[in-house]
Design an enzyme around this catalytic site. Sequence first.
Site, PDB file in Angstrom:
ATOM      1  N   GLU C  29       0.843  -1.191   0.000  1.00 27.38           N
ATOM      2  CA  GLU C  29       0.000   0.000   0.000  1.00 27.38           C
ATOM      3  C   GLU C  29       0.885   1.250   0.000  1.00 27.38           C
ATOM      4  O   GLU C  29       1.786   1.352   0.839  1.00 27.38           O
ATOM      5  CB  GLU C  29      -0.896  -0.029   1.251  1.00 27.38           C
ATOM      6  CG  GLU C  29      -1.863  -1.210   1.235  1.00 27.38           C
ATOM      7  CD  GLU C  29      -2.228  -1.704   2.635  1.00 27.38           C
ATOM      8  OE1 GLU C  29      -2.034  -0.956   3.613  1.00 27.38           O
ATOM      9  OE2 GLU C  29      -2.702  -2.853   2.735  1.00 27.38           O
ATOM     10  N   GLU C  60      -4.151  -6.664   2.754  1.00 29.71           N
ATOM     11  CA  GLU C  60      -2.923  -7.324   3.200  1.00 29.71           C
ATOM     12  C   GLU C  60      -2.890  -8.799   2.817  1.00 29.71           C
ATOM     13  O   GLU C  60      -1.856  -9.338   2.440  1.00 29.71           O
ATOM     14  CB  GLU C  60      -2.752  -7.187   4.718  1.00 29.71           C
ATOM     15  CG  GLU C  60      -2.295  -5.813   5.178  1.00 29.71           C
ATOM     16  CD  GLU C  60      -3.409  -4.787   5.159  1.00 29.71           C
ATOM     17  OE1 GLU C  60      -4.588  -5.182   5.041  1.00 29.71           O
ATOM     18  OE2 GLU C  60      -3.106  -3.573   5.257  1.00 29.71           O
ATOM     19  N   ALA C  84       3.565  -3.227  10.830  1.00 27.10           N
ATOM     20  CA  ALA C  84       3.622  -4.651  11.186  1.00 27.10           C
ATOM     21  C   ALA C  84       2.302  -5.111  11.806  1.00 27.10           C
ATOM     22  O   ALA C  84       1.919  -6.271  11.683  1.00 27.10           O
ATOM     23  CB  ALA C  84       4.759  -4.908  12.164  1.00 27.10           C
ATOM     24  N   PHE C  86      -0.566  -4.648  10.826  1.00 27.05           N
ATOM     25  CA  PHE C  86      -1.547  -5.109   9.832  1.00 27.05           C
ATOM     26  C   PHE C  86      -1.233  -6.500   9.309  1.00 27.05           C
ATOM     27  O   PHE C  86      -2.017  -7.077   8.555  1.00 27.05           O
ATOM     28  CB  PHE C  86      -1.602  -4.127   8.654  1.00 27.05           C
ATOM     29  CG  PHE C  86      -1.839  -2.699   9.061  1.00 27.05           C
ATOM     30  CD1 PHE C  86      -2.465  -2.402  10.278  1.00 27.05           C
ATOM     31  CD2 PHE C  86      -1.437  -1.644   8.257  1.00 27.05           C
ATOM     32  CE1 PHE C  86      -2.670  -1.081  10.667  1.00 27.05           C
ATOM     33  CE2 PHE C  86      -1.647  -0.327   8.642  1.00 27.05           C
ATOM     34  CZ  PHE C  86      -2.267  -0.037   9.852  1.00 27.05           C
ATOM     35  N   HIS C 127      -0.240   0.662  15.842  1.00 26.71           N
ATOM     36  CA  HIS C 127       0.893   1.136  15.047  1.00 26.71           C
ATOM     37  C   HIS C 127       2.191   0.953  15.827  1.00 26.71           C
ATOM     38  O   HIS C 127       3.161   1.662  15.606  1.00 26.71           O
ATOM     39  CB  HIS C 127       0.717   2.617  14.685  1.00 26.71           C
ATOM     40  CG  HIS C 127      -0.334   2.841  13.650  1.00 26.71           C
ATOM     41  ND1 HIS C 127      -1.672   2.831  13.938  1.00 26.71           N
ATOM     42  CD2 HIS C 127      -0.259   3.067  12.316  1.00 26.71           C
ATOM     43  CE1 HIS C 127      -2.373   3.061  12.827  1.00 26.71           C
ATOM     44  NE2 HIS C 127      -1.539   3.197  11.837  1.00 26.71           N
TER      45      HIS C 127
END
Lengths: 341, 415, 324
Positions: C29, C60, C84, C86, C127
């Site tokens: 992305e 993903e 990471a 995701f 995040h």
Amino acid sequence: MNLKAVNPQALSGGTIQLTTPPPEKTLHSMLYFMKLTRELEFRIERKLYRQGKIVGGVYVGRGQEAIAVGACIDLRHEDVVCPSHRDMGAFLIRGMSLRTIFAQYMARKTGATRGKDGNMHMGDLNLNLVPFISMLADNIPVATGIALSFKMRSQDRVALCFFGDGATSRGDFHEGVNMAAVLKVPVVFICNNNQYAYSTPLERQMAVANVADRAEAYGIPGEIVDGNDVLAVWDAVARAIERTRIGHGPTLIECKTFRMTGHSAHDDAGYVPHELFELWEERDPIKRFERYLSERGMITQGGIEEIDKRINREIDEAIQIAEKDPFPDPEDTLKDVYHEG
Amino acid sequence: MAEIKVIMPQMGESIFEGTLTKWLKKKGDRIKRDEPLFEISTDKVDSEIPSPASGVLQDVLVNEGQTVQINTVVAVIGDDLPASGTLEGAAPAPQSRAESTEKPVKTREDRSPEVRSSPLVRRIAKEHEVALAALAGKGTGISGRITKRDILSYIEQGGSVTKTGLTPPAAPAPPTKPAATALQSSALTGDGERVPMTAMRKSIAEHMVHSRRTSAHVTTFFEVDCSRILQAREKSKPDFERAGVKLTVTPFFVQAAASALKRFPIVNSSLDGDTIVYKLAINIGIAVNIEGGLIVPVVKSAGEKNLLGMARAINDLGERARNKKLTPDDVKDGTFTITNPGQYGGLTGTPIINQPQVAIMSMGGIKKRAVVIDDAIAIRSMIILSLSFDHRVIDGATADQFMADIQKQLESWQA
Amino acid sequence: MALTTYVEAIRQGIWEEMEKDERVFVLGEDVGIYGGAFKVTAGMLERFGEWRIIDTPISESAIVGAAIGAALMGMRPIAEMQFADFIACAFDQITNFAAKSRYRWGAGVPIVIRAPSGGGVHGGPFHSQNPEMYFVHTPGLKVVCPSTAYDAKGLIKAAIRDPDPVIYFEHKYLYRRIKEELPSDDFIVPIGKAAIRRHGTDISVITYGAMVYTALEAAKELEKEGIDLEVMDLRSLLPFDREAVLDSVKKTNKVILLHEDTRIGGFAGELASVISEEAFEYLDGPIRRITAPDTPVPYSPPLEEFFLPKASDVVRVARELYAY
């Protein structure tokens, strides 16, 4: 389901009328592979499984033979097939040997996965055959990536990806089809809509009438075909492949069919109304195609019996060999987790 | 309340040091008088030491595993906390991190509770044939733990222990075997696990050998008909039970011995160089089997007790010995010892004298036997008593007369 | 010579491999025109074109699935997870398809999944995660966690060339804080080899990722007290350098296992088992763990500060262990 709208001949057991049908040699191949698929799966499910020779589960595609055969019969070697678990014809057409398939089902070292995995989880990169895994729809993004690699390298290859109606409920169907559509990669998505996902009927799987209706949401063509008419499948897939080879991206083809068995060999399908089996028995793809050929003088009863004999002989031989094939060595368990240079 | 100093008690007259094996309270804990405060191990006894006062454990001056001389101050007990209301301020601070809840992992300590080490230290000790007990109390780690540095410097200074005994670090270093050889030889001889002696075990060993070297041991045996004392026991049992005392046969023997000792003071003596010391008090030690060895608590002034008092004293001592609740006084000043191997079915024994005493009586098991009485065979409950005596001060005739006295008392016991 | 940041080192590594090997491509992305959320792929679209730097939908699972498909066809895809965190969305493709492919049918899946991980950036629960252990527990995968610019470059190159799926956890906190001079020649850092960042004699601190710096900071502090820490950077978790771990433990006899990941099921648990199984008789004290607590990564600075292991934690535990 209004199959008549799709294929007016279907209810009477006829086939679609193609202006340019495949050559006779191809037609004979189609019949052979459909019959081979049926007999192979019959032996596995009704004989070997019941004799205790099969290890693990058995999922067959009885009644659905036309889909894999019609879709794959004209593929080029360099094209890639990602079959699902009721697409035995794809394996046979791509060239996987009967012995390898029997050995696979009997968990032998000579099986397609050398005893590491079971039943239809067969693949072989030399045959451009990428195996299915139990997580339904996982092969859709993978097929997209395969097609992406063709597009990136400007290779004239296509990927065919098979899955069932149940798999379309998974997120990977959406992600994979959407990404393929966005990137316009050369892949054809073929849904075997056999009306049941294990015991769950279609109306509990989705609120739209047709899987193909979803294509519009991805901005790709969706087409519904009579999945029990090998020529209808052949025609639709041929058009989709042609389209995608010239860079127009994926097509979603929904093959309406019916699972003439339970989900697996241990499932008696008691939840399926009996009339449905009777109804679909009349639309049996093999019988219909035999009629099509004989009506056109392309095959005689004797010719059909000849094919049956050949198939039985080939299968008997393969079983004999596979039964004597060795099981894997226990220490093979530890091998091939990583590349062993 | 003033500060109370808690000292390492003297657990027996020959004892000059003790190892503090475990704190049962930690600094800042509140403690009541007589509540167990710490555990010690000495040459003679492993014991739980009760707090001498109520208050707050203000200071802990001796670490676990450390060996100190008797009367060393090991802790200080201070005033009780102020009354509630200010308690809040004393609440423990919240944990600052998840890690802070960790405590050092407790490892099983080399089979002797007083020596704390580590897997590495045990391996080094094994390879160099060092008994970790030799480093007891010398560890510089937390809680007196023997660290890698400790054992390496010990070995460097020549410390090593052979199979037969201790070689102090100051002595010339015996050649240390390389690990491989040591392992190999033990494999060949079929040695099993090598476990260092506990302090108690070592102490017992030393005392036994010392006694054998010191006294001229002779043992005499007497057979005694226990019918009368057993009848007496049956008869008195309910009364004793009402008084909360369980009556065994032992008090009969102790009382008979005490009585005989009055008439034969030489048996209640000890030898001090060339001088025989006749003891004023008759204090009879009773050997009690406990985990890891045996201990001999003493019935003080045994000659002045009636049967009930005797039974009560014996039961009390036995109980406290097994629960490690004996006080130093309990094991002091014995003048004669009775041991009772018969409780496990032994016929009789030849016990080793408990120095500096001069005699020890052993009770075999009481068993019904066929005996000849007036030319008739009768079934009687019999016991074999034996007396090991120090021939330096007691002659055979005296010993036998002493035993005959006991025999007569027991066989003619009037309930 | 100029200093190269950790993030630039990753970029260089990918760039060089793409120049050298046309099978290598990037998908993810915002990797194309935007150059990646962290600019790891900045400038690549212009150089390599849209069919080697592929912007994808937010998918993903399909990003990884497509990478698998392309890899089966002989490509060397680098799939970027924007964070990471995701990677959970692609868990099935990674653990079921990629990890088991070679074992099942002999077809290796040489993909690299880049996963910007780690806290200290006030990113909050989605995040800041360190999800490495899900994958360390999956046979068939390789997991690396570089901590220096040199390793970031050497390991991304090794990962791209590796015939098996590699998950490459790059620590966001280090992206621009860590820089060093890099050799100009082509080099790789072999997967599965640890590095000793500081040689010491008293206690081994075994760690990886950003915690390497936490350990080094603590070592500096403890040096003043005469406590000599050895700091080992594992660099790879799967496979990990068992030999180096055991050697260090056998040397120092005391060990602290440090990671930013949470405690239960963290890599420290595995290391502790290996050490006690294979070096028990070399231990002169308990194996100590310093990890994040078993909570999500919190957002507010005081909370995150509390959550992340700190040099002061290492100092405290090291003192305790030293005195033990």
